[in-house]
Design an enzyme around this catalytic site. Structure first.
Site, PDB file in Angstrom:
ATOM      1  N   LYS A 184      -8.550  -1.747   6.223  1.00  0.00           N
ATOM      2  CA  LYS A 184      -8.655  -2.187   4.863  1.00  0.00           C
ATOM      3  C   LYS A 184      -7.666  -3.233   4.637  1.00  0.00           C
ATOM      4  O   LYS A 184      -8.136  -4.301   4.094  1.00  0.00           O
ATOM      5  CB  LYS A 184      -8.676  -0.895   3.943  1.00  0.00           C
ATOM      6  CG  LYS A 184      -9.555   0.110   3.850  1.00  0.00           C
ATOM      7  CD  LYS A 184      -9.620   1.089   2.614  1.00  0.00           C
ATOM      8  CE  LYS A 184      -8.422   1.846   2.411  1.00  0.00           C
ATOM      9  NZ  LYS A 184      -8.566   2.988   3.430  1.00  0.00           N
ATOM     10  N   SER A 189      -7.434   4.052   9.310  1.00  0.00           N
ATOM     11  CA  SER A 189      -7.948   3.808   7.804  1.00  0.00           C
ATOM     12  C   SER A 189      -7.367   2.876   6.829  1.00  0.00           C
ATOM     13  O   SER A 189      -7.998   1.927   6.592  1.00  0.00           O
ATOM     14  CB  SER A 189      -8.038   5.199   7.047  1.00  0.00           C
ATOM     15  OG  SER A 189      -8.498   5.104   5.820  1.00  0.00           O
ATOM     16  N   HIS A 246       0.857  -1.163   0.112  1.00  0.00           N
ATOM     17  CA  HIS A 246      -0.183   0.115   0.059  1.00  0.00           C
ATOM     18  C   HIS A 246       0.895   1.086  -0.108  1.00  0.00           C
ATOM     19  O   HIS A 246       1.693   1.293   0.782  1.00  0.00           O
ATOM     20  CB  HIS A 246      -0.982  -0.108   1.349  1.00  0.00           C
ATOM     21  CG  HIS A 246      -1.816   1.353   1.322  1.00  0.00           C
ATOM     22  ND1 HIS A 246      -3.008   1.177   0.666  1.00  0.00           N
ATOM     23  CD2 HIS A 246      -1.613   2.610   1.917  1.00  0.00           C
ATOM     24  CE1 HIS A 246      -3.599   2.369   0.861  1.00  0.00           C
ATOM     25  NE2 HIS A 246      -2.587   3.167   1.714  1.00  0.00           N
ATOM     26  N   ASP A 251     -15.037   2.771   7.239  1.00  0.00           N
ATOM     27  CA  ASP A 251     -13.851   3.621   6.615  1.00  0.00           C
ATOM     28  C   ASP A 251     -14.367   4.508   5.378  1.00  0.00           C
ATOM     29  O   ASP A 251     -13.936   5.599   5.248  1.00  0.00           O
ATOM     30  CB  ASP A 251     -12.614   2.546   6.336  1.00  0.00           C
ATOM     31  CG  ASP A 251     -11.517   3.607   5.706  1.00  0.00           C
ATOM     32  OD1 ASP A 251     -10.928   4.325   6.358  1.00  0.00           O
ATOM     33  OD2 ASP A 251     -11.455   3.147   4.506  1.00  0.00           O
ATOM     34  N   ARG A 264     -13.814  12.767   6.326  1.00  0.00           N
ATOM     35  CA  ARG A 264     -12.533  13.616   6.416  1.00  0.00           C
ATOM     36  C   ARG A 264     -12.265  14.342   5.308  1.00  0.00           C
ATOM     37  O   ARG A 264     -11.521  15.325   5.362  1.00  0.00           O
ATOM     38  CB  ARG A 264     -11.586  12.531   6.858  1.00  0.00           C
ATOM     39  CG  ARG A 264     -11.738  11.978   8.187  1.00  0.00           C
ATOM     40  CD  ARG A 264     -10.626  10.507   8.109  1.00  0.00           C
ATOM     41  NE  ARG A 264      -9.539  10.755   7.815  1.00  0.00           N
ATOM     42  CZ  ARG A 264      -8.490   9.930   7.466  1.00  0.00           C
ATOM     43  NH1 ARG A 264      -8.910   8.734   7.183  1.00  0.00           N
ATOM     44  NH2 ARG A 264      -7.275  10.064   7.239  1.00  0.00           N
TER      45      ARG A 264
END
Length: 433
Positions: free
Chosen positions: A190, A186, A85, A164, A171
């Protein structure tokens, strides 16, 4: 579940108090079920933004979001399940190269990606520049594809960490995105829903990153590594420089083209350095030997590119792009931006570059904005390079003349050229395991 008064909880965090696990579970569950309105949760997010959350609170926040939906069950896959990620950057197409490359090495890569928002690009938008490419697969099809080719690249399912999705959207419109506890919770909610054995994080710092300051980027990296350790999965964070666009191309279809070239062994040096560093860490977590030599071998043999072809085919994309790159929607009109003086490139305003792509049509400010997949930039010079007056710095790809003229005027300002030599930046600053 024990009930609480939302106003009292907002006040508690506003005044610097610490939430209990039960209070956090109540807040996340109630907001997800629309029992707490947006205006109250907005106030809560701002209180968290200013007062922060300690590690225990952040972990409880992450778990509550994770448990708001379902997780993937990939226990039938015996290969190591490792994902990557990135915290987001400009020209960051690493996932398009890395996912098929690691799958060709025997790793299962169940990659759930996002879309562009603001100055950073999105993996899903890049993939969707391939005609027909589907990013919303059923769980049944996802499992079948992982079993057959070892890789899938999709968007977040409404069933995976739905809290989320809802909280991130809030946000984004309340200026509370760049909070380390909220970002950590967050991302990890995931990723932990993917049933992983390991995770490699590309944490960006610099003027094109969400966390420009190295110190804060490192704090974010440490927090996520610690959350992963607490959850029982191995996590490595690589801190990478985002003070210039990564690779040569910025823009959806252009980055797909560059990714294909990279898988053919013709990727630019900076892009491949980041890709190989992250890939080595994924191999290490999977306990597969060979390191960078194995990654280079898989590219040289064509095996990695073949997996990317299979990925595109399985997700109903146009596989003929691999024989004819012009099947991608690449703008025909090009405009050159030349250096106005000789000297050394001191830096590139990468944030502004990303925002100019949005202005050109290649990104979005709101989730509902439509994207022009054909436009973008080609950066021919990077920080540390010497340029002569009149040298081409950037090429602009756009079939919209009006937008292109406006962007070209502003694009000159992203380069800062000085007389004194400037050392080339260190792309990989630190690895946290």
């Amino acid at each position: 579940m024990k009930m609480f008064n939302p106003v009292e909880l907002i006040k508690k965090k506003r005044d610097g108090g610490k939430f209990s696990r039960g209070e956090i579970e109540f807040l996340i569950s109630s907001y997800t079920k629309e029992k707490i309105p947006d205006y109250q949760f907005s106030a809560l997010l701002m209180a968290i933004y200013f007062q922060g959350m300690d590690f225990e609170e952040t972990t409880h926040f992450m778990k509550a979001m994770l448990e708001s939906g379902r997780s993937l069950d990939l226990s039938f896959i015996k290969k190591p399940k490792i994902d990557k990620h990135s915290t987001g950057g400009v020209g960051d197409k690493v996932s398009l190269i890395l996912a098929p490359l690691l799958a060709s090495c025997g790793i299962c890569v169940p990659m759930i990606s996002g879309r562009s928002l603001g100055h950073t690009g999105g993996t899903l938008d890049k993939l969707e520049s391939i005609a027909g490419f589907k990013t919303d697969l059923t769980v049944k099809k996802l499992r079948k594809q992982l079993r057959n080719i070892g890789v899938v690249m999709i968007g977040q399912s409404p069933r995976i960490a739905p809290a989320d999705r809802k909280i991130y959207a809030l946000r984004d419109v309340t200026a509370t995105v760049d909070s380390i506890p909220l970002i950590s919770a967050s991302i990890m909610s995931k990723k932990l829903a993917e049933d992983l054995n390991g995770l490699v994080l590309d944490v960006k710092f610099g003027n094109g990153a969400f966390m420009p300051e190295y110190r804060r980027a490192k704090e974010l990296a440490r927090t996520m590594v610690k959350i992963g350790h607490r959850a029982g999965i191995k996590v490595t964070a690589v801190l990478t420089d985002m003070n210039a666009p990564l690779g040569e191309y910025v823009g959806n279809s252009l980055e797909v083209m560059e990714s294909i070239e990279a898988l053919r062994g013709r990727g630019p040096e900076d892009l491949m350095k980041v890709t190989f560093t992250l890939g080595e860490e994924m191999l290490r977590l999977a306990k597969i030997k060979g390191g960078r030599r194995l990654l280079r071998k898989k590219i040289a043999s064509g095996e990695a590119l073949e997996v990317f072809k299979k990925l595109v085919c399985c997700q109903e994309g146009d596989v003929l792009i691999f024989d004819n790159i012009l099947r991608l929607p690449i703008a025909r009109r090009r405009y050159s931006i030349s250096a106005e003086k000789s000297g050394y490139i001191h830096r590139v305003d990468t944030f502004k570059t990303g925002m100019l792509l949005v202005e050109l049509g290649g990104g979005r400010l709101k989730t509902t904005d439509r994207i022009d997949h054909s436009c973008g930039f080609r950066f021919l010079k990077k920080p540390g390079d010497y340029v002569k007056k009149g040298d081409c710095l950037v090429e602009v790809f756009s079939d919209n003349r009006q937008r292109a003229r406006t962007v070209c005027k502003e694009l000159r300002e992203v380069y800062f050229i000085t007389r004194k030599p400037f050392p080339k930046r260190k792309l990989i600053r630190e690895i946290i395991r």
